[in-house]
Design a protein around this motif. Structure first.
Motif, mmCIF file in Angstrom:
data_model
loop_
_atom_site.group_PDB
_atom_site.id
_atom_site.type_symbol
_atom_site.label_atom_id
_atom_site.label_comp_id
_atom_site.label_asym_id
_atom_site.label_seq_id
_atom_site.Cartn_x
_atom_site.Cartn_y
_atom_site.Cartn_z
ATOM 1 N N LEU A 16 0.695 -1.274 -0.017
ATOM 2 C CA LEU A 16 -0.282 -0.302 0.036
ATOM 3 C C LEU A 16 0.598 1.252 -0.197
ATOM 4 O O LEU A 16 0.127 2.289 0.104
ATOM 5 C CB LEU A 16 -0.749 0.130 1.059
ATOM 6 N N SER B 54 4.081 6.977 2.725
ATOM 7 C CA SER B 54 2.904 8.206 2.774
ATOM 8 C C SER B 54 3.508 8.172 4.082
ATOM 9 O O SER B 54 3.530 9.849 4.093
ATOM 10 C CB SER B 54 1.961 7.412 2.748
ATOM 11 N N TYR C 81 0.013 8.600 -6.253
ATOM 12 C CA TYR C 81 -1.168 7.955 -6.891
ATOM 13 C C TYR C 81 -0.982 7.147 -8.007
ATOM 14 O O TYR C 81 -1.805 6.110 -8.219
ATOM 15 C CB TYR C 81 -1.489 9.321 -7.977
ATOM 16 N N PHE D 12 -0.959 3.420 -6.401
ATOM 17 C CA PHE D 12 -2.468 3.392 -5.788
ATOM 18 C C PHE D 12 -3.568 3.197 -7.652
ATOM 19 O O PHE D 12 -4.713 2.342 -7.536
ATOM 20 C CB PHE D 12 -2.889 4.511 -5.122
ATOM 21 N N LEU E 142 -9.026 4.407 -7.650
ATOM 22 C CA LEU E 142 -8.399 4.838 -6.169
ATOM 23 C C LEU E 142 -9.382 3.969 -5.143
ATOM 24 O O LEU E 142 -10.765 5.075 -4.693
ATOM 25 C CB LEU E 142 -7.663 6.430 -6.261
ATOM 26 N N GLU F 278 -6.758 3.176 -0.073
ATOM 27 C CA GLU F 278 -5.299 3.679 -0.477
ATOM 28 C C GLU F 278 -5.757 5.066 -0.529
ATOM 29 O O GLU F 278 -4.611 6.250 -0.322
ATOM 30 C CB GLU F 278 -5.612 3.669 -1.832
#
Length: 129
Positions: A39, A44, A90, A93, A99, A103
């Motif tokens: 993920l 992130s 992005y 994802f 999306l 996510e």
């Protein structure tokens, strides 16, 4: 809160808050059976932490010289965070063509925390200068 201690408080709250959120969110997702390595979970959180530090220190450094523009620095930092999201996260994802909610939350939970913390410290900074 002493004015000179703003950076120390910000970095401390950011690090402890993001670490706590990271542990809570990763534990929750692992208990639900999700593979957090697929993920971009760590990526992130690191991206949000680095960007929050850059935005805060840009505002802190330029607080006297560009006092009237600090809000624009803040907004520009948010725009830059979204740009980096679309550049770095992005594509990973969106590999399956959509999306998903999960996510979305992987990015926006740390983003939201950092945004609230930046806003709080910006208000405090503007009220003390």
């Amino acid at each position: 809160m002493k004015f000179k201690a703003f950076p120390i408080f910000f970095v401390s709250f950011l690090a402890l808050g993001l670490l706590g959120l990271f542990l809570a969110q990763s534990t929750y997702l692992e208990n639900k059976g999700y593979d957090i390595s697929s993920l971009q979970f760590t990526k992130s959180y690191v991206l949000n932490a680095i960007m929050a530090l850059i935005v805060f220190f840009a505002i802190y450094i330029f607080r006297d010289k560009y006092r009237d523009l600090l809000g624009f620095f803040f907004l520009g930092g948010s725009l830059l965070k979204f740009a980096l999201f679309f550049i770095f996260l992005y594509p990973g994802f969106n590999q399956d063509g959509s999306l998903e909610r999960l996510e979305f939350l992987v990015f926006f939970v740390p983003y939201g925390f950092a945004l609230v913390l930046e806003t709080f410290f910006l208000v405090k900074l503007l009220n003390t200068v």
